[in-house]
Scaffold this motif. Structure first.
Motif: not given
Length: 577
Positions: A52-59, A235-243, A249-261
């Motif tokens: 499992d390689e994404y998420g804030v602890p990695i950054t 339960r939220a499935i998106t997060r404001d992260l860059n990793w 981009s086709s999903i409105p109002k979800m710019k610069n968001k990623v799938l929650y790990v």
């Protein structure tokens, strides 16, 4: 319905550090035992996992080491995969969530749910660390639990009372990264409506409880029942992260968001299956979308919420997937009566053990299985390690095999003797050991791995008692006549031990079977022929009333285990402190 195939999954280890013995005891040994048992009994099995390689602890870890997150996860993916392979965890596929296959598959899964209008969309305020210039995920906010008032609860869960809650319910929050008081900042996220699936979860989770055919262990059942009683929330499935895996981009109002790990990591099981199937030209849907497949998941108890509540909802909401047959979770393993803490470096790292104890993989496997936290937390100590090795592996199992192989070489030139007349005790002993494959198998199938190992090990105790009582080494004519039968029966026990140990101690099993010429592939230089004896199904081990036939010349005697010296234990204890 008879299941045609089995998909065994083991929780994805997080790639922000090496793996420790708590991971082994909680997840990977139970999964490996179960998968090996099914495979040796000729079942169609796919055993998968991955990092499992994404998420804030990695950054955060990458920032500390001043490297890019990708370089960090590359390092630990290799380290974890290598360590698990060396200790004998025999995956068919070990993938990773930064792979292209996983990104593609996760977005396909997400888009399917999005197009079904499944997700809720909320604009709310979340905590933001001004000093670190980032939104804070749940596990990087600490505060007072709204339920039991524990002062070091995480942003989404209290480890003391076990309750889950939304991050805005936490009292007096502060950043676990900078220790600063975070600011509330407006953001927008997509949510999975878990609350709408409560009735489905109750029906699925309790589907066989009333018939006394419990598909979940008591600890899993109790925890899930508690969550359902408290009530589920979106339960939220998106997060404001860059990793992470970017939201399209086709999903409105979800710019610069990623799938929650936690959302995409669960899909990692499907991605790992697809990866293996593409490599082996198989149809992956047979494993995830066919009712003749049994999916069995092995996790740690800290992952029960995600695997027993969120993942089934995801699969159900998608509509094309079957659900897991069961989800097995162990409790925690402590070390020297203290809870394992990677942040405090209170752990026994697997790669370090393998370096300090070369070619002793099965010693650690034995000690961890023998003390496995199946029902409650258990404790590992280096003194227990030494005692289990010296008093049991060396003195009982190793001693039994060494005694019969040494006597065979001395008296029979390594040839299996033809038994003479069976006495009453011989007939009773042969009848007794014939039931061990079935008993051991039933224990494995019900996830009672400690008891299963004890049963197999008991065969060595029985063998030693039999040898000591019959004394085949005596040299009088009567005893020489008797020694043929005693040694022949002892060899049947040894061969049986070799087969039944395979799921638990595969390296030792291989040595024993090689000595008994039961599982070796040998090319003779003079004749250039290959002699192979295939692994036998457990239920057919005694079909011919014997495992090792008379007249066969057995292999070279091998030392199975070595004494662990006091000096080595003192060194390990000193290193821990």
């Amino acid at each position: 319905m008879t299941k045609k195939r089995f998909l065994i999954t083991a929780a994805l280890p997080y790639a922000n550090g090496p793996i420790h013995i708590g991971h082994l005891s909680g997840v990977y040994l139970p999964a490996d035992i179960f998968a090996r048992y099914l495979k040796v009994n000729k079942k169609e099995v796919l055993f998968i996992s991955g990092t499992d390689e994404y998420g804030v602890p990695i950054t955060i870890k990458a920032k500390e080491k001043k490297i890019e997150p990708q370089k960090l996860v590359d390092k630990y993916h290799v380290s974890i995969k290598k360590s698990l392979k060396q200790i004998g965890i025999k995956f068919d596929n070990f993938s990773r969530t930064t792979s292209k296959i996983h990104s593609k598959n996760s977005l396909l899964f997400f888009n399917k749910l999005y197009k079904k209008n499944l997700f809720l969309e909320y604009e709310n305020y979340q905590y933001y660390d001004n000093k670190m210039k980032q939104f804070l995920p749940d596990r990087y906010i600490l505060g007072i639990c709204p339920n039991c008032k524990y002062k070091k609860a995480y942003g989404d869960q209290c480890e003391k009372c076990g309750i889950y809650f939304n991050i805005d319910e936490l009292l007096t929050p502060y950043s676990a990264i900078s220790k600063e008081i975070p600011k509330l900042k407006k953001t927008r996220h997509l949510y999975l409506p878990l609350n709408k699936y409560k009735n489905f979860l109750i029906k699925w989770f309790l589907r066989k409880w009333n018939q006394n055919k419990l598909l979940f262990k008591n600890n899993v059942y109790a925890q899930v029942k508690s969550y359902l009683k408290i009530g589920l929330k979106p339960r939220a499935i998106t997060r404001d992260l860059n990793w992470g895996i970017p939201i399209p981009s086709s999903i409105p109002k979800m710019k610069n968001k990623v799938l929650y790990v936690w959302f995409e990591a669960l899909i990692g099981y499907i991605s790992s299956t697809i990866e293996w199937c593409e490599r082996n030209k198989k149809d992956w849907k047979l494993y995830w979308q066919n009712k003749k497949t049994s999916i069995i998941q092995f996790i740690g108890k800290d992952n029960i919420f995600f695997h027993c509540l969120i993942f089934p909802v995801m699969l159900k909401a998608h509509g094309s997937y079957i659900l897991p047959e069961t989800i097995s979770a162990n409790e925690f393993l402590n070390i020297e009566n203290r809870k394992i803490s990677t942040s405090k470096n209170w752990a026994i790292w697997l790669h370090k053990y393998l370096k300090d104890f070369p070619n002793q993989q099965d010693v650690l496997r034995y000690v961890l299985i023998r003390n496995m936290p199946e029902k409650k937390d258990t404790n590992f100590s280096w003194n227990i390690f030494q005692k289990n090795n010296n008093s049991e592996l060396v003195s009982i199992l190793g001693n039994f095999i060494f005694r019969i192989m040494s006597f065979l070489k001395t008296k029979f030139n390594c040839f299996v003797p033809v038994p003479n007349k069976y006495f009453k005790q011989d007939i009773e002993l042969l009848s007794l050991i014939k039931i061990y494959p079935k008993i051991t198998g039933e224990l494995i199938k019900t996830y009672k791995f400690r008891k299963a190992l004890f049963k197999v090990f008991n065969l060595a105790r029985i063998g030693n008692q039999y040898l000591s009582k019959e004394e085949p080494w005596k040299t009088s004519n009567n005893y020489t006549y008797r020694s043929n039968t005693v040694l022949y029966i002892s060899l049947q026990i040894a061969g049986l031990i070799g087969y039944l140990l395979e799921p638990f101690l595969p390296f030792t099993s291989e040595k024993i079977l090689r000595m008994m010429c039961l599982k070796t592939t040998k090319t003779t230089k003079t004749t250039k022929t290959t002699k192979t004896t295939k692994t036998t199904k457990w239920k057919s081990l005694f079909r011919a009333n014997c495992i090792i036939k008379p007249g066969i010349k057995l292999g070279k005697n091998e030392l199975l285990f070595n004494i662990v010296q006091d000096s080595e234990i003192k060194r390990q204890i000193k290193n821990m402190s």
